[in-house]
Write a protein that holds these residues in place. Structure first.
Motif, PDB file in Angstrom:
ATOM      1  N   LEU D  84       0.819  -1.212   0.000  1.00  0.00           N
ATOM      2  CA  LEU D  84       0.000   0.000   0.000  1.00  0.00           C
ATOM      3  C   LEU D  84       0.852   1.261   0.000  1.00  0.00           C
ATOM      4  N   GLN D  85       2.173   1.081   0.153  1.00  0.00           N
ATOM      5  CA  GLN D  85       3.107   2.203   0.258  1.00  0.00           C
ATOM      6  C   GLN D  85       2.726   3.145   1.390  1.00  0.00           C
ATOM      7  N   VAL D  86       2.631   2.544   2.581  1.00  0.00           N
ATOM      8  CA  VAL D  86       2.334   3.331   3.775  1.00  0.00           C
ATOM      9  C   VAL D  86       3.635   3.576   4.509  1.00  0.00           C
ATOM     10  N   GLU D  87       3.818   4.788   4.991  1.00  0.00           N
ATOM     11  CA  GLU D  87       4.987   5.119   5.796  1.00  0.00           C
ATOM     12  C   GLU D  87       4.637   4.894   7.263  1.00  0.00           C
ATOM     13  N   VAL D  88       5.477   4.144   7.965  1.00  0.00           N
ATOM     14  CA  VAL D  88       5.188   3.880   9.369  1.00  0.00           C
ATOM     15  C   VAL D  88       5.933   4.903  10.221  1.00  0.00           C
ATOM     16  N   PRO D  89       5.272   5.498  11.223  1.00  0.00           N
ATOM     17  CA  PRO D  89       5.963   6.489  12.053  1.00  0.00           C
ATOM     18  C   PRO D  89       7.115   5.842  12.829  1.00  0.00           C
ATOM     19  N   PRO D  90       8.216   6.582  13.051  1.00  0.00           N
ATOM     20  CA  PRO D  90       9.387   5.989  13.698  1.00  0.00           C
ATOM     21  C   PRO D  90       9.110   5.456  15.101  1.00  0.00           C
ATOM     22  N   ARG D  91       8.225   6.124  15.833  1.00  0.00           N
ATOM     23  CA  ARG D  91       7.938   5.638  17.185  1.00  0.00           C
ATOM     24  C   ARG D  91       7.324   4.226  17.134  1.00  0.00           C
ATOM     25  N   ALA D  92       6.423   4.025  16.166  1.00  0.00           N
ATOM     26  CA  ALA D  92       5.808   2.703  16.026  1.00  0.00           C
ATOM     27  C   ALA D  92       6.864   1.658  15.667  1.00  0.00           C
ATOM     28  N   GLU D  93       7.802   2.036  14.798  1.00  0.00           N
ATOM     29  CA  GLU D  93       8.856   1.101  14.415  1.00  0.00           C
ATOM     30  C   GLU D  93       9.674   0.679  15.631  1.00  0.00           C
ATOM     31  N   PHE D  94      10.015   1.665  16.477  1.00  0.00           N
ATOM     32  CA  PHE D  94      10.810   1.336  17.658  1.00  0.00           C
ATOM     33  C   PHE D  94      10.015   0.472  18.637  1.00  0.00           C
ATOM     34  N   LEU D  95       8.718   0.762  18.756  1.00  0.00           N
ATOM     35  CA  LEU D  95       7.890  -0.064  19.643  1.00  0.00           C
ATOM     36  C   LEU D  95       7.827  -1.496  19.121  1.00  0.00           C
ATOM     37  N   ARG D  96       7.752  -1.626  17.800  1.00  0.00           N
ATOM     38  CA  ARG D  96       7.744  -2.963  17.210  1.00  0.00           C
ATOM     39  C   ARG D  96       9.030  -3.694  17.551  1.00  0.00           C
ATOM     40  N   LEU D  97      10.143  -2.990  17.500  1.00  0.00           N
ATOM     41  CA  LEU D  97      11.422  -3.630  17.834  1.00  0.00           C
ATOM     42  C   LEU D  97      11.408  -4.081  19.293  1.00  0.00           C
ATOM     43  N   VAL D  98      10.891  -3.223  20.179  1.00  0.00           N
ATOM     44  CA  VAL D  98      10.859  -3.596  21.601  1.00  0.00           C
ATOM     45  C   VAL D  98      10.085  -4.894  21.782  1.00  0.00           C
ATOM     46  N   PHE D  99       8.884  -4.957  21.180  1.00  0.00           N
ATOM     47  CA  PHE D  99       8.077  -6.150  21.419  1.00  0.00           C
ATOM     48  C   PHE D  99       8.632  -7.370  20.701  1.00  0.00           C
ATOM     49  N   SER D 100       9.255  -7.170  19.532  1.00  0.00           N
ATOM     50  CA  SER D 100       9.788  -8.350  18.859  1.00  0.00           C
ATOM     51  C   SER D 100      10.994  -8.893  19.612  1.00  0.00           C
ATOM     52  N   GLU D 101      11.824  -8.013  20.178  1.00  0.00           N
ATOM     53  CA  GLU D 101      12.958  -8.521  20.959  1.00  0.00           C
ATOM     54  C   GLU D 101      12.484  -9.112  22.274  1.00  0.00           C
ATOM     55  N   LEU D 102      11.404  -8.564  22.816  1.00  0.00           N
ATOM     56  CA  LEU D 102      10.829  -9.133  24.035  1.00  0.00           C
ATOM     57  C   LEU D 102      10.338 -10.543  23.766  1.00  0.00           C
TER      58      LEU D 102
END
Lengths: 280, 121, 123, 359
Positions: D84-102
């Protein structure tokens, strides 16, 4: 000792063994940071097993399980009446062979491999008991266990290395890590439940009771190292028991070949060294 | 994405094997008239994809002779789409995931009466 | 032998086992425990039914029937975001065990004219 | 003198509660051949996804696996975001990293416990799971569920971390690290564990590559293969280096995972400390178009998603290649020649998730 005492001992042994097993579960749980079951949980388990529908794979198995229990009781009787120690060792071996045969009588590959391992465990552990009998003979001049009470000094004083060897086989007999190979209280094993895989209901309960009796027997053997005064011996046995529980929790399960090598290498070595040292 | 002809597939895969690429997977897409097989390989952390067209009723070539690891996914495609693979080793004959009395080729589609893709039940 | 210290340490500490259900543990503030429905505001717009990935809602607008199966619900919260009247909410308390699984049914008088919520195509 | 017995290992087995059957041909407790049998829990998720609305598939993708569920939803969302060519906000990206590493922390702790149990080390098993419970509590406090969070959505995240929670998370991560460091030494040094794992189930570097091993199995054989190096999401902005061990045996695979837990805790702290301010979700419009491949690193290794857009909000093809599926051929290579007593240790050393493999 009197006949009445022996009969009382045989009747009390399953209860004592069950309580010890419950204590084991409680202490193990606490060592692992858990709360653990009530101390009389093993009795609940066995009573529940007796209430189950009783099925068996074949008649031989039933026969061998009863043989296991009866020979175990016989071994205890021989020990409590302070009879010939060698005969006691034979009775104990018969009992364990019966268990292995009960495993072999089924068609389950898990149970066969468990029985194979059980036989190897017998091979690994019984020689040390024979050495103990020999030490008894050297100390008191006869194979009668009663001789220990007349000795005047504890067996441990002259045979500390044999005591160490007996502690080693205690781990094997109690089926605890690192030697919980043929069947352990924790069903997580490569061979499901080993010897007892195909036991169920009443017969599993019987084999469990026989195992409690075995526990009492093996702790009684530890007790023999210090019979006078008797409470030192009991403390010694309890200390050995607690040490086993701790060892169970700080070791991984090792392999059968390693067990035989250790039991023969260290068990034989220590025993022979002690006997040589004593006779010199 | 490059398209590779069926008869050049083995050469292409052999090239990838020679330059030490890692096999990732094969993806089968049902295009109703034919299958699209998308081969994915990993070469120095880069995904290498190419597409091969496969006929629905003719057996396809297995690459398990070159990449032994491909046997699982080829068996899976055989189960789900009914596309047979030649020289597949080991071959579960369409019973890796499915049982003898279960459904056959559950991932196939067909064109329904309304001209829209509908699913085989 | 490296375990000896840990094991002995445990022996003299309190066990870490939680005695559920004898001791109730407060749920976290944002725990997704169960879906609670407040049907007073409902306008039967079927937004929840459309968004639900588990098919837990069944709404028959003409008959004024609203069915919710709490045992299909996966508590993802998609319906809460979709609801225009905010009648749905996720409660942090876990669903209690039951003896019988029951579908919750409401009869609601549908409003005369129902308009589906328009807006961006957000899930 | 030896005769051959077939020992069925699974589909229901106490040491290995995963529905795979390995028929082990055994000669005197030596394994000579292993034949896999799969398909006991195939759920047809790929087919189900083709019948669904693409938004609902987030929740479906999440349920491919109960342990690594967050990364599944992230991968799926990132596929759709590309289409869809959606840009994800950086805060959401970092939150995703937190939960994926968790989720990596809790998955590895779960595995370390099961692995300890496979060689009969019950107390270590309990300790690992005790520490894991803390990371599950973090997930519940931050995401709302113990393992299935449902917080990742197309265009961002559905739940934000407030400032108090962020600070509490940093503190909790430090405590998990302290607790874990107390119990991790046995995996490196304990005599009995070494006796059971060193030199068992060896997979050479060449075999690991040619048989397509992924994740910790590949990295324990001395190959620095980690999809996080591709720099998807915020991985290009944090300090990250893959964990590599050279041994190729079960002991190395254990060590890789122990060190990855520490690495993951480190990544969580980094991400939380650098958490950018701003939105956590962008709204989107548009139609799905084209096809996309997306690879991400699960706790068990590289995972590949293929999504092909279809007409009318549905997908033409949705394909998941889970890491366990790729690790089964190396497993079959490791088994022949080992003792029966080693089988649980070897099978567990690939961190099998059979339910993942059968989508």
């Amino acid at each position: 000792m009197s006949f009445a005492f022996s009969v009382a001992g045989i009747l009390a042994a399953p209860f004592l063994g069950g309580l010890l097993a419950g204590l084991d579960r409680k202490i193990t749980a606490r060592l692992q940071g858990r709360k653990g079951p009530p101390i009389i949980q093993p009795f609940y388990d066995v009573i529940k097993l007796f209430g189950k529908e009783s099925t068996y794979t074949n008649r031989h198995q039933v026969f061998y399980i009863y043989a296991y229990l009866l020979w175990m009781a016989m071994a205890l009787l021989l020990l409590l009446t302070l009879q010939d120690f060698l005969v006691f060792v034979f009775a104990l071996t018969f009992a364990e062979i019966s268990l292995a045969l009960a495993g072999f009588s089924t068609r389950s590959p898990y149970s066969h491999i468990g029985s194979n391992r059980e036989i190897l465990q017998i091979l690994a552990s019984e020689p040390v008991l024979v050495f103990l009998a020999f030490a008894l003979y050297l100390a008191s001049g006869s194979f009668m266990a009663g001789g220990l009470f007349l000795l005047g000094e504890p067996l441990l004083r002259n045979f500390p290395l044999i005591f160490a060897a007996v502690l080693l086989i205690l781990t094997i007999k109690m089926r605890k890590s690192p030697f919980d190979l043929s069947s352990s209280a924790h069903a997580h094993q490569e061979i499901v439940r080993g010897v007892t895989t195909e036991f169920s209901g009443r017969y599993l309960a019987l084999s469990e009771i026989a195992h409690w009796v075995e526990l009492v027997i093996i702790l009684f053997v530890v007790f023999l190292f210090w019979v006078d005064p008797w409470w030192v011996g009991i403390l010694l046995a309890l200390a050995a028991y607690l040490a086993e529980i701790v060892i169970d929790n700080i070791f991984a399960r090792l392999k059968i070949s390693w067990m035989v090598a250790t039991a023969w290498g260290w068990g034989f070595g220590l025993s022979l060294l002690n006997i040589l040292y004593f006779t010199m | 994405m490059n398209e590779v002809q069926k008869d050049q597939l083995l050469d292409e895969v052999q090239n990838l094997w020679d330059n030490r690429s890692r096999f990732v997977t094969i993806t089968c897409v049902d295009l109703v008239d034919e299958f699209d097989l998308i081969y994915s390989f990993d070469h120095n952390m880069e995904l290498v994809n190419f597409r091969v067209k496969a006929d629905k009723d003719r057996p396809f070539i297995s690459i398990s002779g070159i990449y032994a690891a491909s046997f699982l996914v080829e068996n899976e495609i055989q189960d789900q789409f009914g596309l047979k693979f030649e020289n597949l080793e080991p071959d579960f004959k369409g019973f890796l995931l499915l049982s003898q009395d279960g459904p056959r080729t559950p991932m196939l589609r067909k064109v329904g009466e309304r001209g829209k893709q509908e699913d085989v039940v | 032998m490296q375990m000896l210290a840990t094991v002995l340490n445990n022996l003299f500490k309190r066990p870490v086992t939680r005695e559920y259900p004898y001791r109730y543990r407060e749920p976290f503030r944002s725990s997704k425990g169960r879906l609670v429905l407040d049907m007073r505001e409902c306008i039967m717009c079927t937004a929840c039914e459309k968004r639900c990935p588990a098919g837990a809602f069944e709404i028959k607008r003409k008959e004024g029937l609203f069915k919710f199966d709490p045992y299909s619900c996966v508590v993802c919260g998609a319906c809460v975001e979709a609801c225009p009247k905010k009648c749905l909410d996720v409660d942090s308390d876990w669903r209690k065990p039951v003896g019988e699984m029951r579908t919750e049914i409401w009869h609601i008088e549908p409003p005369a004219k129902v308009k589906s919520p328009a807006g961006a195509e957000t899930p | 003198m030896s005769f051959r017995t077939i020992i069925p290992f699974g589909p229901q087995h106490p040491v290995f509660p995963e529905p795979i059957q390995l028929k082990l041909a055994v000669e005197d407790e030596k394994v000579v051949e292993a034949i896999p049998g799969l398909g006991y829990v195939h759920r047809g998720l790929e087919k189900g996804a083709e019948l669904n609305d693409y938004v609902k598939n987030i929740y479906l993708a999440e349920r491919v696996c109960g342990i690594c569920s967050f990364i599944h939803s992230w991968t799926y969302c990132s596929c759709i975001e590309t289409l869809l060519q959606v840009e994800v906000p950086p805060r959401a990206e970092f939150l995703r990293l937190v939960f994926s590493e968790l989720s990596r922390v809790h998955s590895h702790l779960l595995w370390l416990g099961l692995y300890a149990d496979a060689f009969g080390f019950e107390s270590l098993f309990m300790q690992c799971w005790r520490v894991r419970e803390r990371s599950l509590d973090m997930q519940e406090a931050g995401g709302g569920g113990r393992v299935i969070l449902s917080t990742c959505t197309i265009g961002g995240m559905r739940k934000d971390l407030d400032e108090d929670m962020r600070r509490a998370f940093i503190k909790e991560v430090a405590e998990i690290r302290r607790d874990f460091q107390q119990i991790m030494t046995p995996f490196f040094e304990d005599y009995s564990i070494k006796k059971r794992t060193v030199g068992i189930g060896v997979l050479t570097k060449e075999d690991a590559q040619s048989l397509g091993a992924v994740g910790p199995v590949l990295r324990a054989s001395g190959v620095a293969g980690d999809t996080r190096l591709l720099g998807y999401g915020p991985y290009r902005e944090v300090d990250f280096e893959p964990v590599v061990e050279a041994g190729g045996d079960c002991h190395s695979r254990g060590k890789v995972r122990v060190r990855e837990v520490l690495r993951a805790l480190d990544l969580i702290t980094q991400a939380l400390e650098r958490l950018p301010e701003g939105e956590i979700k962008t709204n989107f419009r548009g139609k799905l178009n084209g096809e996309v491949f997306q690879r991400m690193e699960q706790p068990r290794g590289e995972m590949l998603y293929y999504v092909k857009a279809g007409s009318n909000r549905s997908l033409d093809r949705f394909r998941i290649r889970t890491p366990t599926f790729a690790n089964i051929p190396p497993l079959l290579k490791m088994l022949p020649g080992c003792d029966l007593a080693d089988v649980p240790v070897i099978v567990l050393s690939i961190d099998p998730c059979i339910s993942c493999a059968e989508r």
